[in-house]
Scaffold this motif. Structure first.
Motif, PDB file in Angstrom:
ATOM      1  N   VAL A 182       0.810  -1.220   0.000  1.00 10.04           N
ATOM      2  CA  VAL A 182       0.000   0.000   0.000  1.00 10.04           C
ATOM      3  C   VAL A 182       0.851   1.281   0.000  1.00 10.04           C
ATOM      4  O   VAL A 182       0.598   2.168  -0.821  1.00 10.04           O
ATOM      5  CB  VAL A 182      -1.030  -0.025   1.152  1.00 10.04           C
ATOM      6  N   PRO A 183       1.885   1.399   0.857  1.00  4.40           N
ATOM      7  CA  PRO A 183       2.666   2.653   0.827  1.00  4.40           C
ATOM      8  C   PRO A 183       3.347   2.896  -0.517  1.00  4.40           C
ATOM      9  O   PRO A 183       3.438   4.045  -0.972  1.00  4.40           O
ATOM     10  CB  PRO A 183       3.719   2.453   1.927  1.00  4.40           C
ATOM     11  N   ASP A 184       3.806   1.830  -1.189  1.00  2.00           N
ATOM     12  CA  ASP A 184       4.486   1.983  -2.474  1.00  2.00           C
ATOM     13  C   ASP A 184       3.507   2.374  -3.583  1.00  2.00           C
ATOM     14  O   ASP A 184       3.816   3.200  -4.443  1.00  2.00           O
ATOM     15  CB  ASP A 184       5.201   0.677  -2.868  1.00  2.00           C
ATOM     16  N   VAL A 185       2.325   1.747  -3.567  1.00  2.00           N
ATOM     17  CA  VAL A 185       1.309   2.077  -4.572  1.00  2.00           C
ATOM     18  C   VAL A 185       0.915   3.539  -4.414  1.00  2.00           C
ATOM     19  O   VAL A 185       0.763   4.275  -5.386  1.00  2.00           O
ATOM     20  CB  VAL A 185       0.071   1.163  -4.413  1.00  2.00           C
ATOM     21  N   MET A 186       0.784   3.950  -3.157  1.00  2.94           N
ATOM     22  CA  MET A 186       0.433   5.337  -2.849  1.00  2.94           C
ATOM     23  C   MET A 186       1.482   6.277  -3.442  1.00  2.94           C
ATOM     24  O   MET A 186       1.144   7.276  -4.090  1.00  2.94           O
ATOM     25  CB  MET A 186       0.394   5.488  -1.331  1.00  2.94           C
ATOM     26  N   ALA A 187       2.759   5.945  -3.227  1.00  2.00           N
ATOM     27  CA  ALA A 187       3.841   6.798  -3.722  1.00  2.00           C
ATOM     28  C   ALA A 187       3.777   6.890  -5.245  1.00  2.00           C
ATOM     29  O   ALA A 187       3.913   7.972  -5.827  1.00  2.00           O
ATOM     30  CB  ALA A 187       5.185   6.253  -3.266  1.00  2.00           C
ATOM     31  N   GLN A 188       3.551   5.744  -5.915  1.00  2.00           N
ATOM     32  CA  GLN A 188       3.499   5.711  -7.380  1.00  2.00           C
ATOM     33  C   GLN A 188       2.356   6.554  -7.922  1.00  2.00           C
ATOM     34  O   GLN A 188       2.444   7.126  -8.998  1.00  2.00           O
ATOM     35  CB  GLN A 188       3.315   4.274  -7.878  1.00  2.00           C
ATOM     36  N   SER A 189       1.241   6.593  -7.178  1.00  2.00           N
ATOM     37  CA  SER A 189       0.046   7.294  -7.661  1.00  2.00           C
ATOM     38  C   SER A 189       0.212   8.803  -7.541  1.00  2.00           C
ATOM     39  O   SER A 189      -0.583   9.560  -8.080  1.00  2.00           O
ATOM     40  CB  SER A 189      -1.171   6.866  -6.856  1.00  2.00           C
ATOM     41  N   GLY A 190       1.241   9.232  -6.808  1.00  2.00           N
ATOM     42  CA  GLY A 190       1.464  10.667  -6.632  1.00  2.00           C
ATOM     43  C   GLY A 190       0.776  11.217  -5.397  1.00  2.00           C
ATOM     44  O   GLY A 190       0.898  12.402  -5.094  1.00  2.00           O
ATOM     45  N   CYS A 191       0.038  10.357  -4.662  1.00  6.25           N
ATOM     46  CA  CYS A 191      -0.612  10.829  -3.436  1.00  6.25           C
ATOM     47  C   CYS A 191       0.360  10.726  -2.262  1.00  6.25           C
ATOM     48  O   CYS A 191       1.319   9.965  -2.293  1.00  6.25           O
ATOM     49  CB  CYS A 191      -1.846   9.991  -3.132  1.00  6.25           C
ATOM     50  N   ARG A 192       0.086  11.518  -1.206  1.00  8.55           N
ATOM     51  CA  ARG A 192       0.901  11.432   0.007  1.00  8.55           C
ATOM     52  C   ARG A 192       0.153  10.624   1.040  1.00  8.55           C
ATOM     53  O   ARG A 192      -1.033  10.851   1.305  1.00  8.55           O
ATOM     54  CB  ARG A 192       1.194  12.826   0.555  1.00  8.55           C
ATOM     55  N   LEU A 193       0.861   9.672   1.630  1.00  6.60           N
ATOM     56  CA  LEU A 193       0.262   8.791   2.625  1.00  6.60           C
ATOM     57  C   LEU A 193       0.230   9.492   3.978  1.00  6.60           C
ATOM     58  O   LEU A 193       1.246  10.001   4.453  1.00  6.60           O
ATOM     59  CB  LEU A 193       1.122   7.522   2.709  1.00  6.60           C
ATOM     60  N   VAL A 194      -0.943   9.523   4.591  1.00 10.47           N
ATOM     61  CA  VAL A 194      -1.060  10.031   5.962  1.00 10.47           C
ATOM     62  C   VAL A 194      -1.526   8.876   6.828  1.00 10.47           C
ATOM     63  O   VAL A 194      -2.639   8.374   6.674  1.00 10.47           O
ATOM     64  CB  VAL A 194      -2.070  11.203   6.033  1.00 10.47           C
ATOM     65  N   GLU A 195      -0.628   8.412   7.699  1.00  9.64           N
ATOM     66  CA  GLU A 195      -0.955   7.249   8.533  1.00  9.64           C
ATOM     67  C   GLU A 195      -1.675   7.702   9.794  1.00  9.64           C
ATOM     68  O   GLU A 195      -1.282   8.685  10.411  1.00  9.64           O
ATOM     69  CB  GLU A 195       0.320   6.531   8.972  1.00  9.64           C
ATOM     70  N   VAL A 196      -2.703   6.947  10.167  1.00  9.57           N
ATOM     71  CA  VAL A 196      -3.392   7.260  11.420  1.00  9.57           C
ATOM     72  C   VAL A 196      -3.570   5.996  12.251  1.00  9.57           C
ATOM     73  O   VAL A 196      -3.503   4.881  11.750  1.00  9.57           O
ATOM     74  CB  VAL A 196      -4.777   7.914  11.186  1.00  9.57           C
ATOM     75  N   GLY A 197      -3.774   6.192  13.575  1.00  6.53           N
ATOM     76  CA  GLY A 197      -4.038   5.084  14.480  1.00  6.53           C
ATOM     77  C   GLY A 197      -2.802   4.262  14.759  1.00  6.53           C
ATOM     78  O   GLY A 197      -1.665   4.726  14.587  1.00  6.53           O
ATOM     79  N   THR A 198      -3.023   3.033  15.173  1.00  5.11           N
ATOM     80  CA  THR A 198      -1.928   2.125  15.486  1.00  5.11           C
ATOM     81  C   THR A 198      -2.149   0.837  14.712  1.00  5.11           C
ATOM     82  O   THR A 198      -3.139   0.695  14.010  1.00  5.11           O
ATOM     83  CB  THR A 198      -1.902   1.806  16.996  1.00  5.11           C
ATOM     84  N   THR A 199      -1.215  -0.091  14.851  1.00  5.80           N
ATOM     85  CA  THR A 199      -1.329  -1.346  14.111  1.00  5.80           C
ATOM     86  C   THR A 199      -2.622  -2.082  14.446  1.00  5.80           C
ATOM     87  O   THR A 199      -3.302  -2.598  13.572  1.00  5.80           O
ATOM     88  CB  THR A 199      -0.133  -2.261  14.456  1.00  5.80           C
ATOM     89  N   ASN A 200      -2.965  -2.110  15.735  1.00  5.87           N
ATOM     90  CA  ASN A 200      -4.129  -2.921  16.114  1.00  5.87           C
ATOM     91  C   ASN A 200      -5.408  -2.111  16.285  1.00  5.87           C
ATOM     92  O   ASN A 200      -6.504  -2.639  16.136  1.00  5.87           O
ATOM     93  CB  ASN A 200      -3.833  -3.735  17.372  1.00  5.87           C
ATOM     94  N   LYS A 201      -5.255  -0.822  16.623  1.00  8.31           N
ATOM     95  CA  LYS A 201      -6.478  -0.044  16.880  1.00  8.31           C
ATOM     96  C   LYS A 201      -6.439   1.315  16.194  1.00  8.31           C
ATOM     97  O   LYS A 201      -5.468   2.053  16.330  1.00  8.31           O
ATOM     98  CB  LYS A 201      -6.638   0.193  18.393  1.00  8.31           C
ATOM     99  N   THR A 202      -7.509   1.581  15.452  1.00  5.21           N
ATOM    100  CA  THR A 202      -7.677   2.913  14.870  1.00  5.21           C
ATOM    101  C   THR A 202      -9.134   3.281  15.068  1.00  5.21           C
ATOM    102  O   THR A 202     -10.015   2.462  14.783  1.00  5.21           O
ATOM    103  CB  THR A 202      -7.335   2.898  13.367  1.00  5.21           C
ATOM    104  N   ASN A 203      -9.410   4.487  15.583  1.00  7.23           N
ATOM    105  CA  ASN A 203     -10.814   4.850  15.751  1.00  7.23           C
ATOM    106  C   ASN A 203     -11.180   6.040  14.869  1.00  7.23           C
ATOM    107  O   ASN A 203     -10.321   6.640  14.217  1.00  7.23           O
ATOM    108  CB  ASN A 203     -11.161   5.083  17.231  1.00  7.23           C
TER     109      ASN A 203
END
Ligand SMILES: *Cc1c(COP(=O)(O)O)cnc(C)c1O
Length: 458
Positions: A182-203
């Motif tokens: 996912v991060p690589d596909v995002m980079a290729q598409s020209g979008c910037r990845l903004v990560e949120v939450g944690t590995t196990n929990k995101t609300n």
């Protein structure tokens, strides 16, 4: 033991071998001559290396020529028998197609077609029209298009968002296999990845806090196709995410991976997201594969809101990832089978194999055992098999298999596995607890004879 020079002198001439009675039934074409040369070259090399002490008879050599000649007509890409029980085995070609899809592919391949031509108006048209209506009817989406595969669908959806921030949960930054991360596909598409939450929990508050009006281009949800998280885990409901997306006027994109058209719970298959549920929950762009649980050809299906589908159809990348006409023909025929929910499971091989009841599998395994047990010890066993193709990472389904044992003849389980794999039609099984196992879920009973013949050859 004769001297090497002596042996080399006794190698037959090309013409001598070509006129051997055994080869008379073949045309004396270039391939036959080439096969003769190859056999004689191999012989010469073996003599020089000391691996051959006498010249084989001409009939033995002619037999080798015959085998080489037939090899010339074998394609590299060929049929195998899948005894792994993994229905969507990416290395073995994923979904075998329904007969209707095969016929459609043949017509599209052999003849001209209205691929991008409107017969009524006599003018240019779009290849998407052949399946758009079917997809919207089956999923409830406003509009749809199809591309080369799901990886391309995700890429195109992100590209259509245009060089903006895309918010993704840290629990969904997954690798699907190969180089689809996912991060690589995002980079290729020209979008910037903004990560949120944690590995196990995101609300839901994690997403909302990350939205920056003007900078944020989309929210992305990725289905955890090939792994499972259990325990202290949480993520927002799709409709909550859709609510945030709507509030800030950005699209919610969902990569469903496999994506079912038909709910499979009535067949005891749980946890598979249904495309229509995502649309109903308010997802703006859903993408999924044509050759996973859908049971069709390689394709990426994009369903969702009209304005976004229109943007993607017009994007320059759409041309680079467009679906080929044979896949399109097979996809249309496969989708049509879903219009009749009473017969679809029987007519699509992937669904038929997936939903095959345990008692039927057991009967099938007993039938295969009957073909094999005159040659060696064969037992019917019950096992757990996986759907594969990123569908159902955890939930194995109960299946039946035959375990083949030739230990009494001094044959190791590795040798047995190799023998089946290297036959004229490769038969792929697996080794489990020191037994060679063929799972009948993914084997058509018309292949039982081939399996028996290969065992007999041992
Ligand atoms: C399988 C999968 C993909 C890739 O799909 P292809 O059709 O093989 O390109 C992407 N995302 C998810 C979640 C998947 O499961």
């Amino acid at each position: 033991m004769e001297s090497i020079n002596n042996l080399l002198r006794q190698i037959p001439k090309v013409d001598e071998l070509l006129s051997h009675a055994m080869l008379a039934r073949f045309d004396r074409d270039v391939l036959l001559t080439k096969s003769v040369r190859e056999v004689l070259n191999d012989l010469r090399r073996n003599i020089i290396d000391g691996r051959v002490g006498t010249i084989p008879g001409h009939d033995v050599l002619a037999g080798e020529v015959e085998a080489k000649y037939f090899e010339c007509f074998n394609s590299n890409l060929r049929r195998v028998i899948n005894g792994t029980g993994i229905i969507l085995h990416t290395n073995l070609g994923r979904a075998p197609l329904a007969n209707e899809a095969l016929d459609a592919m043949c017509y599209a391949a052999r003849d001209y077609s209205n691929l991008e031509y409107c017969v009524e108006k006599g003018e240019r048209s779009s290849r998407h029209v052949h399946v758009e209506g079917l997809i919207t009817e089956l999923t409830g989406a406003e509009a749809a298009m199809v591309v080369n595969n799901n990886a391309a669908a995700v890429m195109l959806a992100l590209a259509a968002v245009g060089q903006k921030d895309v918010i993704v949960s840290r629990g969904e930054l997954v690798e699907i296999g190969g180089s689809f991360r996912v991060p690589d596909v995002m980079a290729q598409s020209g979008c910037r990845l903004v990560e949120v939450g944690t590995t196990n929990k995101t609300n839901i508050r994690d997403y909302e806090r990350a939205v920056e009006p003007g900078l944020t281009g989309a929210l992305l949800r990725v289905h955890a196709s090939n792994f499972a998280m259990t325990g202290f885990v949480a993520k927002p409901e799709l409709c909550e995410l859709a609510g945030i997306a709507a509030k800030y006027s950005v699209p919610l994109i969902e990569d469903l991976g496999s994506g079912c058209i038909l709910p499979l719970t009535q067949y005891g298959i749980y946890g598979q997201p249904v495309v229509a549920d995502s649309i109903k929950a308010g997802v703006d762009i859903v993408t999924f594969s044509g050759d996973k649980l859908l049971g069709g050809p390689q394709a990426g299906i994009i369903a969702g809101r009209g304005e976004w589908i229109a943007k993607m159809k017009a994007h320059p990348l759409a041309r680079a990832v467009r679906i080929d006409k044979l896949c399109l023909a097979a996809l249309e025929a496969t989708l049509r089978l879903y219009l009749d929910p009473d017969t679809v499971v029987e007519s699509i091989p992937v669904l038929r194999m997936l939903c095959m009841p345990p008692e039927k599998l057991l009967k099938k395994a007993e039938l295969l055992k009957g073909y094999l047990d005159k040659y060696c010890e064969v037992t019917v066993i019950t096992e757990t098999s996986l759907a594969g193709g990123g569908a159902m990472p955890e939930e194995g389904i109960a299946t039946a298999a035959v375990a083949i044992n030739m230990a009494s003849k001094g044959v190791s389980v590795q040798a047995l596995e190799r023998h089946f794999r290297l036959g004229p039609v490769p038969i792929i099984g697996r080794i489990s607890r020191d037994r060679f196992i063929l799972d009948v879920r993914t084997i058509d009973s018309s292949d039982f004879f081939d399996i028996a013949r290969r065992l007999q050859e041992f």
